[in-house]
Scaffold this motif. Structure first.
Motif, PDB file in Angstrom:
ATOM      1  N   VAL A  53      43.321  25.665  10.547  1.00 31.24           N
ATOM      2  CA  VAL A  53      42.186  26.582  10.362  1.00 31.24           C
ATOM      3  C   VAL A  53      42.336  27.801  11.273  1.00 31.24           C
ATOM      4  O   VAL A  53      42.045  28.941  10.880  1.00 31.24           O
ATOM      5  N   MET A  54      42.821  27.584  12.484  1.00 34.22           N
ATOM      6  CA  MET A  54      42.996  28.679  13.442  1.00 34.22           C
ATOM      7  C   MET A  54      44.255  29.511  13.174  1.00 34.22           C
ATOM      8  O   MET A  54      44.449  30.558  13.800  1.00 34.22           O
ATOM      9  N   GLY A  55      45.126  29.034  12.281  1.00 33.60           N
ATOM     10  CA  GLY A  55      46.400  29.715  12.067  1.00 33.60           C
ATOM     11  C   GLY A  55      47.350  29.522  13.217  1.00 33.60           C
ATOM     12  O   GLY A  55      48.157  30.409  13.543  1.00 33.60           O
ATOM     13  N   LEU A  56      47.283  28.342  13.850  1.00 33.86           N
ATOM     14  CA  LEU A  56      48.102  28.063  15.040  1.00 33.86           C
ATOM     15  C   LEU A  56      49.075  26.913  14.819  1.00 33.86           C
ATOM     16  O   LEU A  56      49.433  26.223  15.769  1.00 33.86           O
ATOM     17  N   LEU A  57      49.494  26.694  13.586  1.00 39.14           N
ATOM     18  CA  LEU A  57      50.461  25.625  13.326  1.00 39.14           C
ATOM     19  C   LEU A  57      51.782  25.945  14.012  1.00 39.14           C
ATOM     20  O   LEU A  57      52.308  27.061  13.913  1.00 39.14           O
ATOM     21  N   GLN A  58      52.301  24.950  14.718  1.00 35.13           N
ATOM     22  CA  GLN A  58      53.556  25.145  15.436  1.00 35.13           C
ATOM     23  C   GLN A  58      54.720  25.113  14.460  1.00 35.13           C
ATOM     24  O   GLN A  58      54.830  24.213  13.629  1.00 35.13           O
ATOM     25  N   SER A  59      55.602  26.094  14.538  1.00 33.91           N
ATOM     26  CA  SER A  59      56.773  26.153  13.665  1.00 33.91           C
ATOM     27  C   SER A  59      57.640  24.903  13.858  1.00 33.91           C
ATOM     28  O   SER A  59      57.777  24.409  14.987  1.00 33.91           O
ATOM     29  N   PRO A  60      58.184  24.343  12.773  1.00 29.54           N
ATOM     30  CA  PRO A  60      58.238  24.836  11.390  1.00 29.54           C
ATOM     31  C   PRO A  60      57.086  24.353  10.512  1.00 29.54           C
ATOM     32  O   PRO A  60      57.200  24.336   9.289  1.00 29.54           O
TER      33      PRO A  60
END
Length: 564
Positions: A53-60
């Motif tokens: 939701v925050m757009g903070l997904l850790q790559s990949p």
């Protein structure tokens, strides 16, 4: 229109071993002024939902399908720069660890003012005024002066209040609170949760409260969603889910929560266990190395006797003794631990609980008073023969199962080390057999000996810590917050294991915790500590039903109520 709407969210993490689906087809909504609880064990996908939701997904990590809508605007397809304008300004986040959420080399003032000016077109003086007002709103005393201090000068609860102020400083529409009270004492936890509820009502905030603490869920949320292995398996009004859960996993998860209103003999199994839990029933201790020897002589009534115990730490050093400043961590306390019982020490952070444990084990030298263990004088230098002989029968299980094990050593070496140090075995073959038996005893199996700590979960690592503690055949086991870092189901397993070990090996336990429901389930008697003083000692049920000291009454009154 809902404030937040998540439709069929999928989050994947590709790797060379394949694609791991962390969140699988999750849908939920949050209305204005509503607190929605997201509950589940570690690895269930709770925090991943919040990060997406925050757009903070850790790559990949990425979101291959699904939609996220904020007040009618789809935000999951926004560019990174557009998402940065929403993150913080429209969606705030309260992270689990306030110390790592704050910059340790910048003042609280700098961090708040910088955040405000990043999102709002205001001058420095106006931003500072807003920052001081925010600190006042979240309950920081003397905010005009405290704002000039650094994070390390605040307690854990105060740091968490600062993190909440950071999340609120530009008046967001939605707050995602990720385990905001896990590391906090019961009184601070109650204050933080009350603050979140008040802000939710006064500002019409929507809140997603991510936690594995069902007591917090019961007291705080309007609705609750239960996650298991990335999927949303149950959702409904909080009272309905807690009192009449539909899914077997939800029922077993709730059953594993220590009740605060009564004492139970044993915790029920959760649907998925790390071990079968039958290790002790299948283990014959008769004639075994663990079950023989005078280490298990329980004829003495009081195994540990503590009189006028004192410990102080230097706060400010000086060459001249008169200029040194000290902090009294233990202020002359008296208590006994009877053979075969579990004696609990409870109190807030900084009360001196863990310091007592470290003085008893010789990690810290005492500064006054006396300690006797089964006739051995533990007072003074830990290297004395009498103290060494006594402390060989005292072992400690530490709070953090991750940092208490040497990551470079195999499990076989970790468990064998106390036997080598205390010269308890004659041959490597005998040590190998004892290590194997200990790992079987705690439900890990002999194959665990060949592995390293990083190959185990938190609950399994705590089992390794217990096996290591048993390697010297102790009579006395000190458990310092042994389950505070664990999920409720793993906590239930570890507490059941400790009860079984106590019965089979005739152990005496000193159990230290700030988790009052756990204390009620585990202990025969309890001592309450505050600011280095032991303010009350009583039988467990008497203490919970009829607390005498005002501080004890406050602690018990503020613990989350979760009756079953």
């Amino acid at each position: 229109m809902e404030l937040l709407e998540i439709n069929n969210m999928v989050v994947e993490f590709p790797s060379r071993h394949g694609v791991f689906t962390a969140v699988d087809d999750v849908s939920l909504t949050v209305a204005e002024g509503e607190i929605v609880g997201l509950v589940g064990e570690s690895g269930a996908g709770k925090s991943t939902v919040g990060n997406a939701v925050m757009g903070l997904l850790q790559s990949p990590g990425h979101m291959p399908s699904g939609e996220i809508w904020l007040h009618g605007e789809r935000i999951d397809q926004l560019s990174p720069s557009d998402m940065r304008s929403i993150r913080g300004k429209r969606i705030g986040m309260i992270f689990q660890d306030p110390m790592t959420s704050l910059n340790p080399i910048e003042t609280i003032e700098y961090q708040l003012v910088e955040t405000i000016q990043t999102h709002l077109d205001v001058g420095t003086s106006e931003a500072r005024r807003r920052a001081v007002d925010l600190l006042d709103q979240v309950g920081i005393p003397d905010p005009a002066n405290r704002i000039k201090q650094y994070p390390h000068q605040f307690s854990g609860g105060m740091r968490q209040r600062v993190v909440i102020a950071l999340a609120l400083c530009v008046e967001p529409e939605l707050i995602i609170a990720d385990e905001p009270t896990t590391a906090l004492d019961v009184t601070i936890q109650a204050q933080i949760l009350e603050l979140i509820k008040d802000l939710c009502k006064s500002r019409k905030l929507g809140v997603i409260l991510v936690t594995h603490d069902m007591g917090v869920i019961a007291e705080t949320t309007d609705r609750v969603a239960v996650m298991y292995r990335g999927r949303l398996i149950e959702m409904g009004e909080t009272d309905q889910v807690i009192n009449a859960p539909q899914q077997p996993y939800t029922r077993s998860l709730i059953a594993a929560v220590p009740p605060s209103n009564k004492k139970i003999n044993r915790f029920p199994k959760v649907a998925i266990e790390e071990s079968d839990g039958n290790a002790l029933q299948n283990f014959d201790l008769k004639g075994h190395w663990l079950g023989r020897g005078d280490a298990f002589d329980t004829t003495v009534e009081n195994l540990l006797e503590v009189r006028d115990l004192q410990k102080r730490f230097i706060v400010k050093s000086s060459i001249l003794p008169r200029n040194r400043v000290y902090m009294d961590a233990i202020k002359g306390i008296d208590f006994d631990v009877r053979s075969g019982e579990t004696f609990g020490l409870v109190g807030e952070s900084g009360s001196g609980k863990s310091t007592v444990a470290r003085v008893i084990t010789g990690i810290y030298p005492d500064d006054g008073g006396s300690m006797r263990f089964a006739g051995h004088d533990l007072t003074g230098a830990s290297g004395k023969d009498d103290a060494r002989a006594g402390r060989q029968n005292i072992q400690m299980i530490f709070q953090d199962p991750y940092s208490s094990l040497n990551g470079r050593m195999k499990i076989s070496s970790i468990v064998a080390e106390p036997m080598i140090v205390n010269k308890l075995t004659d041959t490597a073959e005998e040590r190998h057999q004892i290590v194997t038996d200990l790992l079987e005893l705690v439900g890990l199996g002999k194959d665990a000996a060949k592995k390293y700590p990083h190959e185990f979960s938190g609950g399994q690592r705590q089992r390794i810590s217990i096996a290591r503690a048993l390697a010297t055949r102790p009579r006395f086991l000190i458990c310092d917050e042994p389950t505070s870092a664990l999920d409720v189901s793993i906590q239930a397993q570890i507490l059941n294991l400790l009860k079984d070990l106590q019965e089979q090996l005739r152990l005496t336990l000193l159990f230290i915790s700030h988790d009052l429901p756990v204390i009620r389930q585990m202990c025969d008697r309890v001592g309450v500590m505050r600011h280095g003083d032991l303010v009350e000692v009583a039988d467990t049920e008497a203490l919970f039903e009829y607390p005498q000291h005002s501080y004890t009454q406050t602690l018990i009154g503020q613990m989350p109520k979760f009756a079953k």
